[in-house]
Design a protein around this motif. Structure first.
Motif, mmCIF file in Angstrom:
data_model
loop_
_atom_site.group_PDB
_atom_site.id
_atom_site.type_symbol
_atom_site.label_atom_id
_atom_site.label_comp_id
_atom_site.label_asym_id
_atom_site.label_seq_id
_atom_site.Cartn_x
_atom_site.Cartn_y
_atom_site.Cartn_z
ATOM 1 N N ALA A 132 -12.577 -4.597 -10.541
ATOM 2 C CA ALA A 132 -11.671 -3.430 -10.582
ATOM 3 C C ALA A 132 -12.362 -2.193 -10.015
ATOM 4 O O ALA A 132 -11.759 -1.431 -9.253
ATOM 5 N N LYS A 133 -13.628 -2.011 -10.379
ATOM 6 C CA LYS A 133 -14.352 -0.814 -9.910
ATOM 7 C C LYS A 133 -14.389 -0.776 -8.383
ATOM 8 O O LYS A 133 -14.140 0.257 -7.767
ATOM 9 N N ILE A 134 -14.700 -1.926 -7.783
ATOM 10 C CA ILE A 134 -14.784 -1.973 -6.314
ATOM 11 C C ILE A 134 -13.381 -1.868 -5.704
ATOM 12 O O ILE A 134 -13.141 -1.099 -4.777
ATOM 13 N N ALA A 135 -12.455 -2.638 -6.290
ATOM 14 C CA ALA A 135 -11.097 -2.688 -5.710
ATOM 15 C C ALA A 135 -10.441 -1.310 -5.705
ATOM 16 O O ALA A 135 -9.772 -0.942 -4.740
ATOM 17 N N TYR A 136 -10.628 -0.531 -6.785
ATOM 18 C CA TYR A 136 -9.972 0.778 -6.834
ATOM 19 C C TYR A 136 -10.754 1.855 -6.089
ATOM 20 O O TYR A 136 -10.186 2.842 -5.650
ATOM 21 N N ARG A 137 -12.045 1.659 -5.945
ATOM 22 C CA ARG A 137 -12.820 2.656 -5.180
ATOM 23 C C ARG A 137 -12.478 2.558 -3.690
ATOM 24 O O ARG A 137 -12.425 3.547 -2.990
ATOM 25 N N PHE A 138 -12.246 1.326 -3.237
ATOM 26 C CA PHE A 138 -11.958 1.119 -1.802
ATOM 27 C C PHE A 138 -10.580 0.451 -1.680
ATOM 28 O O PHE A 138 -10.479 -0.733 -1.389
ATOM 29 N N GLN A 139 -9.539 1.221 -1.908
ATOM 30 C CA GLN A 139 -8.207 0.616 -2.035
ATOM 31 C C GLN A 139 -7.665 0.087 -0.703
ATOM 32 O O GLN A 139 -7.025 -0.948 -0.655
ATOM 33 N N ARG A 140 -7.922 0.805 0.373
ATOM 34 C CA ARG A 140 -7.457 0.338 1.684
ATOM 35 C C ARG A 140 -8.164 -0.979 2.037
ATOM 36 O O ARG A 140 -7.553 -1.941 2.488
ATOM 37 N N PHE A 141 -9.473 -1.007 1.760
ATOM 38 C CA PHE A 141 -10.253 -2.219 1.996
ATOM 39 C C PHE A 141 -9.699 -3.365 1.132
ATOM 40 O O PHE A 141 -9.534 -4.489 1.607
ATOM 41 N N SER A 142 -9.365 -3.075 -0.121
ATOM 42 C CA SER A 142 -8.849 -4.119 -1.031
ATOM 43 C C SER A 142 -7.542 -4.694 -0.502
ATOM 44 O O SER A 142 -7.302 -5.901 -0.592
ATOM 45 N N TYR A 143 -6.711 -3.784 0.005
ATOM 46 C CA TYR A 143 -5.429 -4.225 0.546
ATOM 47 C C TYR A 143 -5.668 -5.215 1.706
ATOM 48 O O TYR A 143 -5.098 -6.305 1.747
ATOM 49 N N ASN A 144 -6.576 -4.839 2.617
ATOM 50 C CA ASN A 144 -6.870 -5.719 3.763
ATOM 51 C C ASN A 144 -7.558 -7.013 3.316
ATOM 52 O O ASN A 144 -7.309 -8.086 3.857
ATOM 53 N N TRP A 145 -8.390 -6.859 2.301
ATOM 54 C CA TRP A 145 -9.105 -8.013 1.762
ATOM 55 C C TRP A 145 -8.102 -8.979 1.126
ATOM 56 O O TRP A 145 -8.205 -10.196 1.232
ATOM 57 N N GLY A 146 -7.091 -8.416 0.479
ATOM 58 C CA GLY A 146 -6.010 -9.215 -0.097
ATOM 59 C C GLY A 146 -5.355 -10.069 0.969
ATOM 60 O O GLY A 146 -5.100 -11.260 0.776
ATOM 61 N N LYS A 147 -5.107 -9.447 2.132
ATOM 62 C CA LYS A 147 -4.473 -10.163 3.256
ATOM 63 C C LYS A 147 -5.345 -11.313 3.734
ATOM 64 O O LYS A 147 -4.868 -12.385 4.074
ATOM 65 N N CYS A 194 0.859 -1.171 0.000
ATOM 66 C CA CYS A 194 0.000 0.000 0.000
ATOM 67 C C CYS A 194 0.907 1.235 0.000
ATOM 68 O O CYS A 194 1.700 1.402 0.937
ATOM 69 N N ARG A 195 0.851 2.027 -1.048
ATOM 70 C CA ARG A 195 1.635 3.273 -1.209
ATOM 71 C C ARG A 195 3.142 3.083 -1.112
ATOM 72 O O ARG A 195 3.852 4.000 -0.691
ATOM 73 N N GLY A 196 3.643 1.889 -1.383
ATOM 74 C CA GLY A 196 5.094 1.664 -1.268
ATOM 75 C C GLY A 196 5.542 1.621 0.177
ATOM 76 O O GLY A 196 6.745 1.709 0.460
ATOM 77 N N GLU A 197 4.594 1.500 1.090
ATOM 78 C CA GLU A 197 4.950 1.498 2.520
ATOM 79 C C GLU A 197 4.699 0.106 3.078
ATOM 80 O O GLU A 197 5.478 -0.795 2.863
#
Ligand SMILES: Cc1cc2nc3c(=O)[nH]c(=O)nc-3n(C[C@H](O)[C@H](O)[C@H](O)COP(=O)(O)OP(=O)(O)OC[C@H]3O[C@@H](n4cnc5c(N)ncnc54)[C@H](O)[C@@H]3O)c2cc1C
Length: 351
Positions: free
Chosen positions: A307-322, A73-76
């Motif tokens: 893609a629409k959902i994943a990019y609209r809620f990027q923080r959520f997508s990151y956590n969902w990925g985990k 997430c953001r290179g961090e």
């Protein structure tokens, strides 16, 4: 001169179309405006499911076998997940595309390189005007990429695309790829073993973002930073199939994944569909092409919904990925799952 089919563009879509046409007994001319092997800006990442489509001998082109993905997430912050089975393969596009062209030449395709399509005229046969003269054919396949002259002459305009920047760089990822969300409104940045890049559908200053991102990850922007556009398909009407006996394949037809911009797989899949359509319905292949391409279009439409959902809620997508989405995505890369199934599983909270 007379051919059964002329194919414009010697990228994966064109080389593969030419191969399958010639393999089925057609006399084929392949036009390429550059001298081969030519540079093509690309991450060079082939998802493992592409393998089933490739001709023998492609393994010699592999630069890296990918068995681990890192989502950042953001290179961090980031997390990694490995896979026993290969997820993807990294190739050099100049070598990969030339390999497919040589494979086509082996079954009789005639190649005219440094030869540009200038125009065509539809009639009983199609008159094709090139920078090396005029030829006639029954079928024309435009596989001439994002700035497709064939699509342009048919009146199509590109409306949906990622702008992208990339530089070549030997990174410390030997068997892994890293993808970061959260940097742009819709898009992502990546680190592959041989290159680093960023893609976005928005108007952000991508060069600044790419520099910041690389610095954060301890990578130096060296050499030239190249830019190109990646089209994508998220609705049925985004599929630019062609007209009559003129068919479009690959980027020319917008057949690219709207989530991550994967295009090679769909260029090869579309090429097979276009050739089958010509063989099934030589009088009106375009309708047949559309019919045969329905599963591919549906796959891209579902990718677009994700893609629409994943990019609209990027923080959520990151956590969902985990939590499990990345693991599910691995199954897709290996060809064990479809975007449609992923979409419904996510909807039913099964991922
Ligand atoms: C930065 C970036 C990274 C990417 N990373 C990946 C990745 O890792 N994995 C992946 O699957 N996809 C990736 N893609 C997408 C992928 O590169 C394309 O989807 C793919 O190349 C499409 O293949 P194609 O055969 O349709 O077109 P192209 O590969 O673009 O080939 C078109 C060919 O047509 C020729 N041509 C153009 N006009 C004419 C003319 N008038 N006459 C004759 N010849 C002509 C061109 O010279 C070119 O050789 C990436 C794209 C970009 C920009």
């Amino acid at each position: 001169m007379s051919f059964d089919a002329v194919v414009v563009g010697a990228g994966p879509g064109g080389a593969f179309s030419a191969y399958w046409l010639a393999k089925n007994g057609l006399k084929v001319l392949l036009l390429e405006k550059k001298r081969l092997p030519r540079f093509k800006l690309c991450g060079g990442c082939l998802s493992a499911r592409v393998v089933s489509l490739l001709p023998e001998g492609w393994q010699g082109l592999i630069k890296a076998v990918i068995r681990e993905g890192t989502l950042g997430c953001r290179g961090e912050e980031s997390f990694s997940l490995s896979s026993e089975k290969p997820l993807a393969y990294i190739v050099d596009r100049a070598e990969f595309d030339y390999f497919l062209v040589q494979n086509a030449q082996r079954v009789g395709v005639e190649l005219w390189q440094e030869c540009e399509l200038l125009g065509f005229e539809e009639g009983e046969r199609i008159k094709v005007y090139t920078s090396k003269g005029e030829v006639e054919a029954d079928f024309l396949i435009g596989a001439d990429g994002f700035y497709s002259k064939t699509a342009d002459l048919l009146g199509y305009k590109k409306k949906k695309f990622f702008r992208s920047l990339e530089f070549q760089c030997l990174t410390n990822l030997k068997e892994g790829v890293r993808i970061d969300v959260g940097l742009v409104e819709r898009g992502y940045a990546w680190v592959f073993p041989t290159n680093v890049g960023i893609a976005s559908t928005g108007k952000e200053n991508l060069l600044e973002l790419l520099k910041d991102y690389s610095t954060k990850l301890g990578l130096k922007v060296e050499g030239k930073v190249y830019g190109w556009h990646i089209p994508y398909l998220e609705n049925k009407k985004d599929f630019h199939a062609g007209r009559g006996r003129i068919l479009l394949v690959g980027d020319a037809s917008n057949s690219v994944d709207p989530l991550l911009g994967e295009g090679i797989y769909y260029a090869l899949w579309g090429a097979k569909n276009a050739v089958q359509a010509i063989l099934n319905c030589p009088n009106n292949p375009v309708e047949e092409y559309f019919r045969l391409s329905k599963p591919m279009i549906e796959e891209l439409v579902y990718a677009g919904r994700i893609a629409k959902i994943a990019y609209r809620f990027q923080r959520f997508s990151y956590n969902w990925g985990k939590k499990g989405a990345l693991k599910a995505y691995y199954r897709l890369l290996r060809g064990e799952e479809s975007y449609k199934k992923l979409f419904f599983k996510a909807w039913l909270h099964l991922i």
